[in-house]
Motif scaffolding. Structure first.
Motif, PDB file in Angstrom:
ATOM      1  N   SER A 142      61.106  88.544  56.443  1.00 30.31           N
ATOM      2  CA  SER A 142      61.375  89.105  55.121  1.00 30.31           C
ATOM      3  C   SER A 142      60.966  90.563  55.043  1.00 30.31           C
ATOM      4  O   SER A 142      61.674  91.391  54.444  1.00 30.31           O
ATOM      5  N   ARG A 143      59.851  90.914  55.672  1.00 26.44           N
ATOM      6  CA  ARG A 143      59.420  92.311  55.642  1.00 26.44           C
ATOM      7  C   ARG A 143      60.305  93.205  56.508  1.00 26.44           C
ATOM      8  O   ARG A 143      60.464  94.389  56.212  1.00 26.44           O
ATOM      9  N   PHE A 144      60.871  92.656  57.561  1.00 27.44           N
ATOM     10  CA  PHE A 144      61.843  93.437  58.322  1.00 27.44           C
ATOM     11  C   PHE A 144      63.031  93.819  57.445  1.00 27.44           C
ATOM     12  O   PHE A 144      63.537  94.945  57.514  1.00 27.44           O
ATOM     13  N   GLN A 145      63.454  92.887  56.619  1.00 28.96           N
ATOM     14  CA  GLN A 145      64.627  93.152  55.785  1.00 28.96           C
ATOM     15  C   GLN A 145      64.305  94.084  54.616  1.00 28.96           C
ATOM     16  O   GLN A 145      65.144  94.889  54.213  1.00 28.96           O
ATOM     17  N   THR A 146      63.116  93.980  54.078  1.00 30.10           N
ATOM     18  CA  THR A 146      62.779  94.811  52.918  1.00 30.10           C
ATOM     19  C   THR A 146      62.277  96.195  53.305  1.00 30.10           C
ATOM     20  O   THR A 146      62.574  97.176  52.625  1.00 30.10           O
ATOM     21  N   VAL A 147      61.510  96.276  54.392  1.00 30.35           N
ATOM     22  CA  VAL A 147      60.923  97.563  54.797  1.00 30.35           C
ATOM     23  C   VAL A 147      61.866  98.335  55.726  1.00 30.35           C
ATOM     24  O   VAL A 147      62.135  99.520  55.512  1.00 30.35           O
ATOM     25  N   LEU A 148      62.364  97.668  56.761  1.00 31.06           N
ATOM     26  CA  LEU A 148      63.203  98.351  57.747  1.00 31.06           C
ATOM     27  C   LEU A 148      64.686  98.324  57.380  1.00 31.06           C
ATOM     28  O   LEU A 148      65.428  99.236  57.741  1.00 31.06           O
ATOM     29  N   TYR A 149      65.124  97.287  56.721  1.00 32.59           N
ATOM     30  CA  TYR A 149      66.498  97.149  56.230  1.00 32.59           C
ATOM     31  C   TYR A 149      67.513  97.462  57.326  1.00 32.59           C
ATOM     32  O   TYR A 149      68.258  98.439  57.260  1.00 32.59           O
ATOM     33  N   PRO A 150      67.579  96.629  58.370  1.00 30.90           N
ATOM     34  CA  PRO A 150      68.512  96.906  59.473  1.00 30.90           C
ATOM     35  C   PRO A 150      69.961  96.689  59.055  1.00 30.90           C
ATOM     36  O   PRO A 150      70.256  95.882  58.166  1.00 30.90           O
ATOM     37  N   ASP A 151      70.848  97.385  59.730  1.00 29.86           N
ATOM     38  CA  ASP A 151      72.276  97.193  59.485  1.00 29.86           C
ATOM     39  C   ASP A 151      72.789  95.930  60.169  1.00 29.86           C
ATOM     40  O   ASP A 151      73.700  95.276  59.662  1.00 29.86           O
ATOM     41  N   THR A 152      72.229  95.595  61.329  1.00 30.18           N
ATOM     42  CA  THR A 152      72.654  94.408  62.077  1.00 30.18           C
ATOM     43  C   THR A 152      71.421  93.697  62.617  1.00 30.18           C
ATOM     44  O   THR A 152      70.466  94.340  63.063  1.00 30.18           O
ATOM     45  N   THR A 153      71.465  92.369  62.570  1.00 33.01           N
ATOM     46  CA  THR A 153      70.401  91.541  63.140  1.00 33.01           C
ATOM     47  C   THR A 153      71.027  90.593  64.158  1.00 33.01           C
ATOM     48  O   THR A 153      71.926  89.825  63.821  1.00 33.01           O
TER      49      THR A 153
END
Length: 692
Positions: A142-153
């Motif tokens: 969840s923190r990867f998505q909120t803090v780093l906000y990647p374009d692709t996972t």
């Protein structure tokens, strides 16, 4: 009259029992209402009444409570936030001014814990392991998505730990102990994966970043724990995985880079004995590799058409196609253009590529760092301690076969980068013996994101892509002869270390509270807790033993009420009775007040207003026991009883509770102080765990 339902059971004779969740909620609510709230309200009331002091506030127990709150918040929030924020893209990306790179995250080997992971582990250890591994994965992702906000996972396989074992409608587990787990269990694990990763993929939002085409999540690459390995792969298990996650063999165009994913666990069946017997396992991946170069070129053409503002597919040709030729008729695509340049190719495989035994993995490998070379010598070319072991076993193989690796490199063509999983630890190798785009294939084996996979510091790999091209696909700007891919290992907190810190802090807390309780019992330290047994809550009757005590009470009353000293000669005349006596309740004052009683009262800070006892020297009682007391109706003192509204209250044998001393006081202080610290810590910890 009793009524019956269609089954012959009396209506209302059975009610559905409460669920465990509802019972737990009721228990928590009762604990709050009857335990926590009275304590909080008592502290609040004492604070408002002025009985609370800063000295009582700054105590060792309160300091430990505050310390626990800080440590718990750090362990459950601060450690994760700090680890992810330290990986912020701007801190390590090095592109030319004005670049807008595509940002991608590789997630490897979450391997959701299930009965296959720790067979035989007793309850409640296994459920707690499930809970904390899922909590860790959910919180980090969840923190990867909120803090780093990647374009692709991208997921690199091994989504489940025992996915290959759960039976389908056409297959059963090869291991007898897991044959009772069927397709329904796998579906529950799929929902669990969705709750952790798919559900939280949009925690930071769903909108594409400026200049990016959109956000993607790709989890179709299978691992050996998802399907099995080589001959251990079952077609039914693979079909189920592909139905819910997508085909394991695919090509994606992302940021002017070609990502080629291959089902290497199924392809490995080709490298074992009698491959013709298991052709149905490796044949789909072989067919995919055979057309990989043509597919790459076709997809690049479509991507370039989109860059030019054209439709990716040309229009269908307007000519007649015979029915027998319809199945073989290819879809239209742009004409082949020899001038088109390929995008940089990136290979994705769960099992790492082959390398000689002892090939070192580099300094970022956690479990076995490189062996230090002797002074003045370069790093070792072969380092078994730091390398991925070239071996295999039941349903796994650490690296692909040499022949399969060479076949992949040749048929995919021009591979610059390769990313793999399976090993759980970080490994970076440059393969110079295979066909590549020049300089060898740089392969990075990504760390597992789970703390239960044998690494203390889990992690993910961040990848930044920047490759601007012209109409022919030729790189320009930063892509002209320069790297188009930048990577960064992002480490997550050490969960086992966090638990150890909690344990050390608890041990220190216990030692400090033991010392404090001993000092209180020995009288060196004053207890900050109110001793409730020293006296009753209500005021006690106190008969003056001398005229000096009466004078003392009167002088104290004058000090407390200086304005009334001139109009009343004694506190008794000024105060008057609070309630009329049953034997003398007539009004006799011209002011309309109740008759002033002439009985002596004492006024002291401890007893306030009090009534006289029946005889000097009798046992004292709380004020409420003297309501309606009439000396004329009292029995002889020798009987040891006092009449109150017709009831006899014995004064014999009633001794005041003893003040705690010695060992009793020691254990009381220890239990009370430790209970307060534990209760306050548990409440905050549950709140932190509940709110991911």
């Amino acid at each position: 009259m009793t009524t019956y339902d269609e089954y012959g059971i009396p209506v209302g004779a059975y009610s559905e029992p409460e669920s465990l969740k509802h019972q737990a909620w009721r228990l928590a609510r009762a604990f709050f209402l009857y335990r926590i709230r009275p304590i909080v309200w008592g502290r609040y009331s004492a604070l408002r009444s002025g009985k609370w002091s800063f000295r009582r506030l700054f105590t060792l127990v309160n300091a430990l409570v505050l310390l626990w709150w800080v440590v718990l918040y750090w362990g459950e929030r601060g450690a994760f936030n700090g680890a992810v924020e330290s990986c912020n893209w701007e801190k390590w990306e090095k592109w030319e001014a004005g670049a807008n790179p595509h940002r991608l995250i590789f997630v490897a080997d979450p391997q959701l814990i299930d009965p296959h992971t720790y067979p035989g582990r007793p309850w409640p250890l296994n459920p707690l392991t499930y809970k904390y591994t899922d909590l860790y994965l959910r919180r980090a992702y969840s923190r990867f998505q909120t803090v780093l906000y990647p374009d692709t996972t991208f997921f690199l396989g091994d989504l489940f730990d025992g996915g290959r074992e759960w039976s389908t409608r056409t297959t059963t587990s090869p291991e007898k102990q897991y044959q009772k787990y069927g397709d329904a269990f796998w579906m529950n694990e799929y929902r669990r994966f969705g709750d952790i990763f798919l559900k939280h993929w949009g925690d930071g939002g769903m909108e594409a970043r400026p200049g990016q085409p959109g956000r993607k999540l790709i989890s179709s690459l299978p691992g050996n724990h998802d399907l099995g390995f080589a001959r251990g792969v079952q077609v039914g298990v693979r079909d189920r995985f592909n139905a819910y996650f997508g085909d394991g063999n695919r090509i994606d165009m992302i940021a002017n880079h070609t990502f080629v994913s291959i089902d290497s666990v199924s392809l490995s069946a080709f490298g074992q004995e009698s491959p013709d017997q298991v052709e149905h396992l490796w044949h789909p991946t072989k067919d995919f590799l055979g057309t990989a170069k043509a597919q790459k070129k076709r997809l690049i053409q479509r991507e370039l058409r989109v860059h030019q503002g054209l439709k990716p597919f040309p229009r269908m040709p307007h000519h007649e196609i015979k029915t027998e030729d319809l199945a073989k008729s290819p879809l239209p695509h742009a004409d082949d253009d020899d001038d088109i340049t390929e995008f940089p190719t990136i290979l994705l495989t769960h099992v790492p590529l082959y390398r000689p035994q002892g090939t070192p993995c580099g300094p970022l490998r956690e479990h076995w760092p490189p062996t230090p070379p002797s002074p003045g010598n370069p790093p070792l070319e072969l380092d078994d301690r730091n390398a991925i072991a070239v071996r295999g076993g039941y349903q796994y193989q650490n690296v692909l076969n040499r022949e399969i690796t060479a076949d992949i490199a040749e048929k995919v063509g021009d591979i610059q980068y390769a990313f793999s999983g399976d090993d759980h630890d970080y490994c970076e190798v440059v393969h110079r013996g295979y066909a590549s785009a020049g300089g060898g294939i740089r392969e990075i084996t990504v760390k597992s994101i789970s703390w239960a996979m044998g690494v203390r510091r889990p992690g993910v790999l961040l990848v930044s892509l920047w490759n601007p091209v012209d109409d022919k696909g030729r790189s320009r700007g930063s892509g002209g002869g320069k790297k188009t891919v930048q990577t960064r290992l992002c480490l997550l907190p050490d969960q086992i270390g966090t638990f150890l810190r909690y344990g050390v802090l608890f041990g220190g807390t216990l030692v400090l509270l033991l010392v404090r309780a001993a000092l209180v019992a020995l009288g060196f330290v004053e207890s900050t807790r109110m001793e409730r047994m020293e006296g009753p809550l209500l005021p006690m009757a106190n008969t003056p033993n001398s005229s000096a005590e009466t004078g003392k009470s009167a002088s104290l009353y004058k000090e407390l009420h200086p304005s009334s000293s001139s109009s009343s000669s004694s506190p008794e005349e000024e105060i008057g009775p609070r309630y009329p006596h049953p034997s003398n309740s007539s009004t006799s004052s011209e002011r309309g007040t109740l008759q002033v009683r002439t009985a002596h009262r004492s006024l002291s800070p401890d007893t306030a207003y009090a009534l006289p006892s029946a005889q000097q020297g009798t046992q004292t009682f709380p004020l409420v026991q003297h309501a309606g007391y009439n000396p004329a109706n009292a029995d002889d003192d020798s009987k040891g009883k006092v009449k109150t509204y017709g009831q006899s209250v014995s004064t014999k044998g009633k001794k005041p509770r003893k003040k705690r001393r010695g060992v009793t006081l020691f254990w009381y202080e220890l239990r009370a102080s430790l209970g307060k610290v534990v209760l306050c810590g548990v409440v905050v910890y549950v709140w932190l765990v509940w709110r991911v």
